[in-house]
Design an enzyme around this catalytic site. Structure first.
Site, PDB file in Angstrom:
ATOM      1  N   GLY A 341     -33.703 -30.074  31.896  1.00  0.00           N
ATOM      2  CA  GLY A 341     -34.545 -30.870  32.794  1.00  0.00           C
ATOM      3  C   GLY A 341     -35.647 -31.660  32.117  1.00  0.00           C
ATOM      4  N   ASP A 395     -40.601 -29.348  32.038  1.00  0.00           N
ATOM      5  CA  ASP A 395     -40.569 -30.251  33.182  1.00  0.00           C
ATOM      6  C   ASP A 395     -41.349 -29.643  34.336  1.00  0.00           C
ATOM      7  OD1 ASP A 395     -38.750 -28.187  33.262  1.00  0.00           O
ATOM      8  OD2 ASP A 395     -37.072 -29.373  34.026  1.00  0.00           O
ATOM      9  N   ASP A 398     -42.249 -22.880  37.630  1.00  0.00           N
ATOM     10  CA  ASP A 398     -42.119 -22.397  38.997  1.00  0.00           C
ATOM     11  C   ASP A 398     -42.593 -20.940  39.044  1.00  0.00           C
ATOM     12  OD1 ASP A 398     -41.327 -22.108  41.600  1.00  0.00           O
ATOM     13  OD2 ASP A 398     -39.196 -22.347  41.250  1.00  0.00           O
ATOM     14  N   LYS A 426     -45.673 -25.800  39.909  1.00  0.00           N
ATOM     15  CA  LYS A 426     -45.482 -25.310  41.281  1.00  0.00           C
ATOM     16  C   LYS A 426     -46.195 -23.964  41.387  1.00  0.00           C
ATOM     17  CE  LYS A 426     -41.169 -26.064  42.965  1.00  0.00           C
ATOM     18  NZ  LYS A 426     -39.772 -25.626  43.171  1.00  0.00           N
ATOM     19  N   PHE A 447     -38.539 -28.025  46.875  1.00  0.00           N
ATOM     20  CA  PHE A 447     -37.591 -28.237  45.790  1.00  0.00           C
ATOM     21  C   PHE A 447     -37.600 -29.713  45.421  1.00  0.00           C
ATOM     22  CE2 PHE A 447     -33.750 -28.455  43.361  1.00  0.00           C
ATOM     23  CZ  PHE A 447     -33.743 -27.227  42.721  1.00  0.00           C
ATOM     24  N   ASP A 454     -32.827 -31.585  38.493  1.00  0.00           N
ATOM     25  CA  ASP A 454     -31.568 -31.719  39.209  1.00  0.00           C
ATOM     26  C   ASP A 454     -31.477 -30.748  40.366  1.00  0.00           C
ATOM     27  OD1 ASP A 454     -31.346 -29.343  37.544  1.00  0.00           O
ATOM     28  OD2 ASP A 454     -29.230 -29.341  38.137  1.00  0.00           O
TER      29      ASP A 454
END
Ligand code: IMP
Ligand code: MG
Length: 479
Positions: A341, A395, A398, A426, A447, A454
């Site tokens: 990513g 990237d 999370d 996030k 998301f 992706d």
């Protein structure tokens, strides 16, 4: 009748009454460990249960011991009063010097002087141990030993009846079709019996990222009346490495509210306890990210609202590059990216840097529910990182599980320094708290796709970051 005998009688009669009441298993056990020290005039009491591998003992309710003592690390069955595992009673006069005590120094700091432990047996098999801790030297008498053994037998009855309920007929509310069934694992006891399949799945995910976990190791009293506990809270998981409790909610929104209230009360009463709520929907998203779970098959309507435009991203990347160039002035860092990513961000960031920098990529395996196992580095660094200034470029961060694994891997290679730069953060989903040196944007709980990110290999080519539009589906399946 001696004073002690009458206090034993009183305690045992209160315990028997509680066991024959509608209290929950956890409440009953808690009551046993609370009444025991009073009857024996000792400081505290703890019930320890063997885990599924029969290697470690887990403090399932304890009373009169500090948080610090309870979280002292894993109690190894072979190193801590090991004879209780062979069915013997162990009496330790001086915990500070007796080799049968695993954490001698901590015991001393806790002012634990003497300890007595008795085996906890269910139908003849030793499944744990019940222990009492005294502040003063105590040569425990045989009638005290007998009392503790009786309490251990009562605890066994409580555990056994709980097991019968769990593996027997499911209670009424779990009878609907979509409802979960208990998942009994190898041990008949709580520490290895997941109440819900999503908990078992989560445990597998933690295993994959090599994050140590304990299932329901502790209960926290939340409300009590006249010394009687009326409400308790038992978080689903404790992650010792992160010092974090996790409560998974698989409930309807209304019930989630009640749970949130409990969480607030827990934080008030136990401010030192670090606990996070992981909602079912969040968890489904977490799995969907890896291509699993109920959301992974959901039809998507495609790209939704644009969150960060191409121009906004470029401005931010330039700004990050300026900061990095300033901080690394005179140095020659290595930018490390984790496939895949990050490739858009990495390419842009590199081009805006004004310090010379090497670039390298590594790849790690992804979680697959069917396979289980543990995360592996599938492609290591080509550049020797030893003594170099590494800047890990991400990237998006999370849960932070990927990042903490990669950071651990890189640290072991002895770099001169190690920092992290992520375009997107996030935060709301963070489980493993990792320090992020450079952050582009904080993102909402959605998301995201585009600019390298992706969804099932689609949308990486978008020059902006957008929300993924999901087909509306029931986000809270009945459970
Ligand atoms: P973590 O281990 O949960 O922090 O996950 C980090 C990795 O999951 C990232 O490097 C991404 O590859 C992927 N990821 C996390 N959130 C998203 C998202 O919103 N869209 C696409 N991929 C994501
Ligand atoms: Mg990534």
């Amino acid at each position: 009748m001696s004073k002690q005998v009458s206090s034993f009688n009183k305690a045992l009669s209160d315990m028997a009454k509680a066991i024959n009441s509608d209290l929950t298993t956890s409440e009953k056990l808690h009551l046993l460990v609370r009444l025991t020290p009073r009857a024996l005039a000792v400081r505290g009491c703890s019930l320890l249960l063997l885990d599924a591998q029969r290697k470690r003992l887990v403090h399932a309710p304890a009373h009169g011991l500090s948080e610090r003592y309870l979280r002292k690390g894993f109690v190894e069955a072979e190193r801590s009063l090991s004879e209780t595992m062979e069915g013997k009673v162990v009496k330790v006069l001086d915990a500070a010097t007796d080799p049968r005590i695993q954490f001698q120094e901590l015991a001393q700091q806790e002012h634990v002087v003497s300890v007595m432990g008795v085996p906890l047996r269910i139908k003849g098999e030793v499944v744990g141990s019940l222990r009492v801790y005294s502040r003063t030297h105590r040569d425990f008498t045989s009638s005290e030993e007998q009392f503790l053994t009786t309490v251990a037998n009562l605890a066994a009855v409580v555990l056994e009846s709980d097991r019968l309920i769990e593996t027997g007929q499911p209670p009424l509310e779990t009878k609907t079709e979509a409802a979960p069934h208990p998942v009994p694992l190898t041990s008949p006891l709580k520490p290895a019996t997941f109440a819900h399949p999503s908990e078992e799945e989560f445990a597998r995910l933690l295993d994959f990222y090599q994050i140590e976990w304990l299932y329901e190791p502790r209960s926290f009293p939340l409300h009590w009346e006249e010394g009687r506990i009326t409400e308790m809270f038992t978080p689903d998981f404790y992650l010792p490495g992160l010092d974090l409790y996790i409560e998974m909610t698989t409930l309807k929104p209304g019930l989630t509210k009640e749970k949130k209230h409990k969480m607030r009360r827990l934080r008030e009463l136990y401010p030192e306890v670090n606990v996070k709520l992981l909602a079912r929907h969040d968890y489904d998203r977490l799995l969907a990210k890896y291509g699993h779970g109920p959301l992974s098959g959901s039809k998507t309507r495609g790209v939704g609202r644009v969150l960060f435009s191409a121009a906004q991203i470029q401005r931010k990347v330039r700004q990050l590059a300026r900061e990095i160039s300033k901080d690394y002035d005179g140095q020659h860092p290595v930018l490390v990216g984790v496939m895949r990513g990050v490739f858009c961000f990495m390419a842009d960031l590199m081009r805006y840097l004004t310090v010379p920098a090497d670039v390298d990529f590594m790849a790690i395996s992804y979680y697959e529910a069917e396979k289980g196992g543990a995360v592996r580095v599938t492609k290591g660094l080509d550049i020797n990182p030893e003594g170099r200034h590494l800047l890990l470029v991400e990237d998006i961060v999370d849960t932070g599980m990927t990042l903490s694994f990669v950071l651990g891997y890189l640290k072991r290679r002895n770099p001169a320094s190690l920092a992290v730069c992520t375009l997107l953060d996030k935060k709301v989903h963070r489980l493993a708290d990792v320090h992020l040196t450079y952050v582009g944007f904080e993102t909402p709980d959605e998301f995201l796709v585009g600019y390298g990110l992706d969804y099932q290999e689609e949308y990486r080519n978008l020059p902006f970051v957008a929300l993924l539009e999901e087909e509306k589906m029931d986000a809270h399946p009945t459970a």
